[in-house]
Design a protein around this motif. Structure first.
Motif, PDB file in Angstrom:
ATOM      1  N   THR A   1       0.812  -1.223   0.000  1.00  0.00           N
ATOM      2  CA  THR A   1       0.000   0.000   0.000  1.00  0.00           C
ATOM      3  C   THR A   1       0.848   1.278   0.000  1.00  0.00           C
ATOM      4  O   THR A   1       0.313   2.372  -0.084  1.00  0.00           O
ATOM      5  CB  THR A   1      -0.927   0.039   1.233  1.00  0.00           C
ATOM      6  OG1 THR A   1      -0.111  -0.022   2.412  1.00  0.00           O
ATOM      7  CG2 THR A   1      -1.895  -1.129   1.234  1.00  0.00           C
ATOM      8  N   ARG A   2       2.186   1.152   0.075  1.00  0.00           N
ATOM      9  CA  ARG A   2       3.004   2.372   0.250  1.00  0.00           C
ATOM     10  C   ARG A   2       3.062   3.248  -0.986  1.00  0.00           C
ATOM     11  O   ARG A   2       3.524   4.381  -0.930  1.00  0.00           O
ATOM     12  CB  ARG A   2       4.399   2.030   0.751  1.00  0.00           C
ATOM     13  CG  ARG A   2       5.303   1.368  -0.262  1.00  0.00           C
ATOM     14  CD  ARG A   2       6.553   0.845   0.410  1.00  0.00           C
ATOM     15  NE  ARG A   2       7.094  -0.285  -0.306  1.00  0.00           N
ATOM     16  CZ  ARG A   2       8.241  -0.246  -0.975  1.00  0.00           C
ATOM     17  NH1 ARG A   2       8.948   0.854  -1.028  1.00  0.00           N
ATOM     18  NH2 ARG A   2       8.677  -1.327  -1.587  1.00  0.00           N
ATOM     19  N   PHE A   3       2.637   2.748  -2.146  1.00  0.00           N
ATOM     20  CA  PHE A   3       2.657   3.585  -3.361  1.00  0.00           C
ATOM     21  C   PHE A   3       1.318   4.275  -3.603  1.00  0.00           C
ATOM     22  O   PHE A   3       1.161   5.010  -4.571  1.00  0.00           O
ATOM     23  CB  PHE A   3       3.001   2.732  -4.584  1.00  0.00           C
ATOM     24  CG  PHE A   3       4.309   1.995  -4.445  1.00  0.00           C
ATOM     25  CD1 PHE A   3       5.511   2.691  -4.376  1.00  0.00           C
ATOM     26  CD2 PHE A   3       4.335   0.616  -4.361  1.00  0.00           C
ATOM     27  CE1 PHE A   3       6.719   2.019  -4.236  1.00  0.00           C
ATOM     28  CE2 PHE A   3       5.533  -0.059  -4.221  1.00  0.00           C
ATOM     29  CZ  PHE A   3       6.733   0.630  -4.155  1.00  0.00           C
ATOM     30  N   LYS A   4       0.365   4.007  -2.725  1.00  0.00           N
ATOM     31  CA  LYS A   4      -0.981   4.525  -2.995  1.00  0.00           C
ATOM     32  C   LYS A   4      -1.045   6.052  -2.914  1.00  0.00           C
ATOM     33  O   LYS A   4      -1.591   6.699  -3.821  1.00  0.00           O
ATOM     34  CB  LYS A   4      -1.994   3.919  -2.012  1.00  0.00           C
ATOM     35  CG  LYS A   4      -3.431   4.191  -2.443  1.00  0.00           C
ATOM     36  CD  LYS A   4      -4.431   3.753  -1.406  1.00  0.00           C
ATOM     37  CE  LYS A   4      -4.804   4.910  -0.535  1.00  0.00           C
ATOM     38  NZ  LYS A   4      -5.862   4.657   0.419  1.00  0.00           N
ATOM     39  N   ASP A   5      -0.469   6.631  -1.866  1.00  0.00           N
ATOM     40  CA  ASP A   5      -0.601   8.079  -1.693  1.00  0.00           C
ATOM     41  C   ASP A   5       0.168   8.858  -2.757  1.00  0.00           C
ATOM     42  O   ASP A   5      -0.332   9.835  -3.306  1.00  0.00           O
ATOM     43  CB  ASP A   5      -0.125   8.497  -0.293  1.00  0.00           C
ATOM     44  CG  ASP A   5      -1.119   8.059   0.774  1.00  0.00           C
ATOM     45  OD1 ASP A   5      -2.256   7.714   0.412  1.00  0.00           O
ATOM     46  OD2 ASP A   5      -0.747   8.036   1.955  1.00  0.00           O
ATOM     47  N   GLU A   6       1.386   8.419  -3.044  1.00  0.00           N
ATOM     48  CA  GLU A   6       2.217   9.187  -3.981  1.00  0.00           C
ATOM     49  C   GLU A   6       1.857   8.919  -5.443  1.00  0.00           C
ATOM     50  O   GLU A   6       1.811   9.841  -6.252  1.00  0.00           O
ATOM     51  CB  GLU A   6       3.698   8.869  -3.751  1.00  0.00           C
ATOM     52  CG  GLU A   6       4.608   9.753  -4.569  1.00  0.00           C
ATOM     53  CD  GLU A   6       6.082   9.516  -4.285  1.00  0.00           C
ATOM     54  OE1 GLU A   6       6.907  10.156  -4.931  1.00  0.00           O
ATOM     55  OE2 GLU A   6       6.407   8.682  -3.405  1.00  0.00           O
ATOM     56  N   PHE A   7       1.582   7.649  -5.769  1.00  0.00           N
ATOM     57  CA  PHE A   7       1.377   7.314  -7.180  1.00  0.00           C
ATOM     58  C   PHE A   7      -0.053   6.834  -7.492  1.00  0.00           C
ATOM     59  O   PHE A   7      -0.413   6.667  -8.646  1.00  0.00           O
ATOM     60  CB  PHE A   7       2.360   6.213  -7.607  1.00  0.00           C
ATOM     61  CG  PHE A   7       3.801   6.637  -7.519  1.00  0.00           C
ATOM     62  CD1 PHE A   7       4.348   7.494  -8.461  1.00  0.00           C
ATOM     63  CD2 PHE A   7       4.606   6.204  -6.477  1.00  0.00           C
ATOM     64  CE1 PHE A   7       5.663   7.900  -8.378  1.00  0.00           C
ATOM     65  CE2 PHE A   7       5.931   6.601  -6.383  1.00  0.00           C
ATOM     66  CZ  PHE A   7       6.461   7.459  -7.331  1.00  0.00           C
TER      67      PHE A   7
END
Ligand code: FES
Length: 188
Positions: A83-89
């Motif tokens: 889930t770590r790419f959800k906010d930025e990408f």
């Protein structure tokens, strides 16, 4: 003649004395009002210039790049939803299965009902839309709520350095048979 001079001297003496001090204060007050007015005019002009230049200059808001590296395939254990790419990408990267095949794929978090952003619920092992309750399995297929179709996939591949590279400029829809395209998954 002497009488006339005496009268004029008498009338001079009856005139109230000129108050130079009060005039000075009025002048100073007027001057400061003028100064404040000019300053306000200057500020308004500055704001107007800023407002118009906003339309003349290019928009400074930057979009994230459409391609990004998402680590190595070995970083993703079976069943893992990253889930770590959800906010930025705006992307979930997942090691899951689709039609019995083990794959790493990139899912869009945009709900296919009315476009809210879904969240991954680790405890329930599903994507849930906070707006009207649609639910999606780990593979992105819808199973509850009003969403009419699965979440969409993005292109993903192994880059030259061996890392996963997601490309958000290309999307794939399950209901159109596009998830069979090897450009939207990495076999693992
Ligand atoms: Fe997701 Fe309505 S926008 S269920």
């Amino acid at each position: 003649m002497a009488d006339e001079r005496d009268k004029s001297a008498a009338s001079e003496s009856k005139r109230p004395p000129v108050d130079h001090g009060r005039r000075g204060v009025r002048g100073a007050v007027f001057g400061s009002f003028l100064g404040v007015g000019l300053a306000a005019l200057g500020a308004a002009g500055g704001l107007w210039t800023l407002a118009t230049s906003r339309f003349l200059l290019p928009n400074a808001v930057t979009e994230p790049p459409s391609r990004f590296k998402a680590g190595f395939p070995g970083d993703y254990l079976p069943g893992h939803v990253e889930t770590r790419f959800k906010d930025e990408f705006g992307v979930f990267v997942i090691h899951g299965t689709y039609r019995g095949k083990s794959q790493i794929y990139a899912l869009s978090p945009v709900c296919t009902h009315l476009g809210c952003i879904v969240i991954w619920q680790e405890g329930e092992q599903k994507f849930k839309c906070p707006c009207h309750g649609s639910g999606f399995y780990r593979d992105g297929v819808n199973f509850e709520g009003p969403a009419p179709r699965p979440l969409e996939r993005y292109a993903i591949r192994i880059a030259d350095d061996g890392q996963l590279e997601v490309d958000r400029s290309k999307q794939f829809q399950e209901e159109l048979g596009q998830w069979d395209d090897p450009a939207c998954y990495v076999s693992v």
